[in-house]
Design a protein around this motif. Structure first.
Motif, PDB file in Angstrom:
ATOM      1  N   GLN A  15      -3.384   3.401  -0.668  1.00 57.80           N
ATOM      2  CA  GLN A  15      -3.305   4.429   0.362  1.00 57.80           C
ATOM      3  C   GLN A  15      -2.201   4.115   1.348  1.00 57.80           C
ATOM      4  O   GLN A  15      -1.834   2.955   1.550  1.00 57.80           O
ATOM      5  CB  GLN A  15      -4.626   4.548   1.125  1.00 57.80           C
ATOM      6  CG  GLN A  15      -5.763   5.076   0.284  1.00 57.80           C
ATOM      7  CD  GLN A  15      -7.021   5.226   1.112  1.00 57.80           C
ATOM      8  OE1 GLN A  15      -7.396   4.342   1.869  1.00 57.80           O
ATOM      9  NE2 GLN A  15      -7.678   6.361   0.976  1.00 57.80           N
ATOM     10  N   ARG A  16      -1.677   5.186   1.950  1.00 61.59           N
ATOM     11  CA  ARG A  16      -0.733   5.063   3.053  1.00 61.59           C
ATOM     12  C   ARG A  16      -0.895   6.294   3.929  1.00 61.59           C
ATOM     13  O   ARG A  16      -1.498   7.281   3.525  1.00 61.59           O
ATOM     14  CB  ARG A  16       0.698   4.923   2.561  1.00 61.59           C
ATOM     15  CG  ARG A  16       1.244   6.130   1.852  1.00 61.59           C
ATOM     16  CD  ARG A  16       2.667   5.906   1.421  1.00 61.59           C
ATOM     17  NE  ARG A  16       3.086   6.969   0.511  1.00 61.59           N
ATOM     18  CZ  ARG A  16       4.197   6.925  -0.188  1.00 61.59           C
ATOM     19  NH1 ARG A  16       4.991   5.887  -0.094  1.00 61.59           N
ATOM     20  NH2 ARG A  16       4.526   7.916  -0.986  1.00 61.59           N
ATOM     21  N   ILE A  17      -0.322   6.217   5.106  1.00 62.74           N
ATOM     22  CA  ILE A  17      -0.375   7.359   6.019  1.00 62.74           C
ATOM     23  C   ILE A  17       1.034   7.895   6.194  1.00 62.74           C
ATOM     24  O   ILE A  17       1.964   7.145   6.497  1.00 62.74           O
ATOM     25  CB  ILE A  17      -0.980   6.972   7.379  1.00 62.74           C
ATOM     26  CG1 ILE A  17      -2.449   6.567   7.189  1.00 62.74           C
ATOM     27  CG2 ILE A  17      -0.850   8.128   8.372  1.00 62.74           C
ATOM     28  CD1 ILE A  17      -3.170   6.188   8.443  1.00 62.74           C
ATOM     29  N   ARG A  18       1.158   9.191   5.972  1.00 59.25           N
ATOM     30  CA  ARG A  18       2.396   9.900   6.297  1.00 59.25           C
ATOM     31  C   ARG A  18       1.979  11.086   7.156  1.00 59.25           C
ATOM     32  O   ARG A  18       1.872  10.935   8.355  1.00 59.25           O
ATOM     33  CB  ARG A  18       3.143  10.299   5.040  1.00 59.25           C
ATOM     34  CG  ARG A  18       3.656   9.058   4.307  1.00 59.25           C
ATOM     35  CD  ARG A  18       4.892   9.253   3.535  1.00 59.25           C
ATOM     36  NE  ARG A  18       4.687   9.987   2.284  1.00 59.25           N
ATOM     37  CZ  ARG A  18       5.544   9.977   1.299  1.00 59.25           C
ATOM     38  NH1 ARG A  18       6.652   9.298   1.389  1.00 59.25           N
ATOM     39  NH2 ARG A  18       5.320  10.653   0.199  1.00 59.25           N
ATOM     40  N   ASP A  19       1.687  12.225   6.544  1.00 59.83           N
ATOM     41  CA  ASP A  19       1.176  13.371   7.316  1.00 59.83           C
ATOM     42  C   ASP A  19      -0.347  13.354   7.349  1.00 59.83           C
ATOM     43  O   ASP A  19      -0.970  14.322   7.727  1.00 59.83           O
ATOM     44  CB  ASP A  19       1.660  14.687   6.692  1.00 59.83           C
ATOM     45  CG  ASP A  19       3.153  14.860   6.811  1.00 59.83           C
ATOM     46  OD1 ASP A  19       3.730  14.325   7.780  1.00 59.83           O
ATOM     47  OD2 ASP A  19       3.751  15.527   5.944  1.00 59.83           O
ATOM     48  N   ILE A  21      -3.759  10.694   5.469  1.00 57.11           N
ATOM     49  CA  ILE A  21      -3.972   9.665   4.453  1.00 57.11           C
ATOM     50  C   ILE A  21      -3.556  10.217   3.104  1.00 57.11           C
ATOM     51  O   ILE A  21      -3.962  11.304   2.704  1.00 57.11           O
ATOM     52  CB  ILE A  21      -5.445   9.212   4.414  1.00 57.11           C
ATOM     53  CG1 ILE A  21      -5.828   8.552   5.733  1.00 57.11           C
ATOM     54  CG2 ILE A  21      -5.670   8.237   3.261  1.00 57.11           C
ATOM     55  CD1 ILE A  21      -7.278   8.138   5.812  1.00 57.11           C
ATOM     56  N   GLU A  22      -2.730   9.453   2.417  1.00 59.64           N
ATOM     57  CA  GLU A  22      -2.228   9.841   1.109  1.00 59.64           C
ATOM     58  C   GLU A  22      -2.622   8.765   0.103  1.00 59.64           C
ATOM     59  O   GLU A  22      -2.453   7.573   0.364  1.00 59.64           O
ATOM     60  CB  GLU A  22      -0.699   9.941   1.181  1.00 59.64           C
ATOM     61  CG  GLU A  22      -0.026  10.199  -0.134  1.00 59.64           C
ATOM     62  CD  GLU A  22       1.501  10.147  -0.021  1.00 59.64           C
ATOM     63  OE1 GLU A  22       2.138  10.433  -1.044  1.00 59.64           O
ATOM     64  OE2 GLU A  22       2.035   9.804   1.034  1.00 59.64           O
ATOM     65  N   THR A  23      -3.165   9.185  -1.030  1.00 57.27           N
ATOM     66  CA  THR A  23      -3.455   8.255  -2.111  1.00 57.27           C
ATOM     67  C   THR A  23      -2.220   8.157  -2.992  1.00 57.27           C
ATOM     68  O   THR A  23      -1.633   9.172  -3.364  1.00 57.27           O
ATOM     69  CB  THR A  23      -4.671   8.726  -2.930  1.00 57.27           C
ATOM     70  OG1 THR A  23      -5.804   8.772  -2.054  1.00 57.27           O
ATOM     71  CG2 THR A  23      -4.968   7.776  -4.074  1.00 57.27           C
ATOM     72  N   VAL A  24      -1.838   6.919  -3.285  1.00 53.24           N
ATOM     73  CA  VAL A  24      -0.646   6.655  -4.083  1.00 53.24           C
ATOM     74  C   VAL A  24      -1.079   5.914  -5.341  1.00 53.24           C
ATOM     75  O   VAL A  24      -1.626   4.820  -5.257  1.00 53.24           O
ATOM     76  CB  VAL A  24       0.356   5.775  -3.291  1.00 53.24           C
ATOM     77  CG1 VAL A  24       1.598   5.506  -4.109  1.00 53.24           C
ATOM     78  CG2 VAL A  24       0.693   6.412  -1.958  1.00 53.24           C
TER      79      VAL A  24
END
Length: 162
Positions: A15-19, A21-24
């Motif tokens: 996971q990371r945060i951009r706009d 929480i985004e799962t990668v």
């Protein structure tokens, strides 16, 4: 068993945060790219904050000029990774990835039992270089050391393999 040079990066969601929480998915992250991924036992911990992350921030452009992306991973939640990146002025493009439950560290065989320090299971301190999802360099630190996974050492290794 630990991952080794020549192995494919295992498929695990991070996971990371951009706009938000985004799962990668690691396949999407690594496939078709040249990436140095470095892992730290914990965001905001002394060696990680004073040496490891700052080295990659300082040398970020050197990796980019070689066509290599850079990612930092820790067994922390994405909010901690975002705050840690902001506190250290991480440049746009240096990915701050969260392995919240340590699934990726376990899949790599590079987990660390830090229970004695109240930190549970974490990732060992390491750096790897992958091309198109295949590990080409892997540097795992001995307990308590910080040497072979540094940005400087990884640049030396990459330059030596040209």
């Amino acid at each position: 068993m630990s991952i080794k040079v020549g192995d494919r990066i295992p498929e695990v969601p991070l996971q990371r945060i951009r706009d938000g929480i985004e799962t990668v998915d690691t396949n999407n992250l690594f496939d078709g790219r040249r990436i140095v991924l470095f892992a730290v036992p914990g965001a905001f911990t002394p060696t990680c904050s004073e040496k490891h992350l700052p080295g990659f921030v300082e040398h970020f452009d050197a990796f980019r000029s070689r066509g290599i992306e850079v990612a930092c991973m820790s067994v922390n939640d994405p909010f901690v990774m975002q705050a840690w990146g902001q506190a250290h002025h991480v440049p746009d493009g240096l990915m701050m990835l969260a392995d919240g439950n340590g699934d990726f560290a376990r899949a790599l065989g590079l987990q660390l039992d830090a229970s004695a320090y109240g930190m549970g299971t974490r990732a060992k301190r390491f750096a790897l270089y992958a091309e198109d999802g295949i590990v080409r360099e892997l540097q795992v630190e001995a307990p308590g050391e910080f040497r072979v996974s540094s940005a400087e050492h990884m640049l030396e290794l990459l330059d030596a393999t040209k």
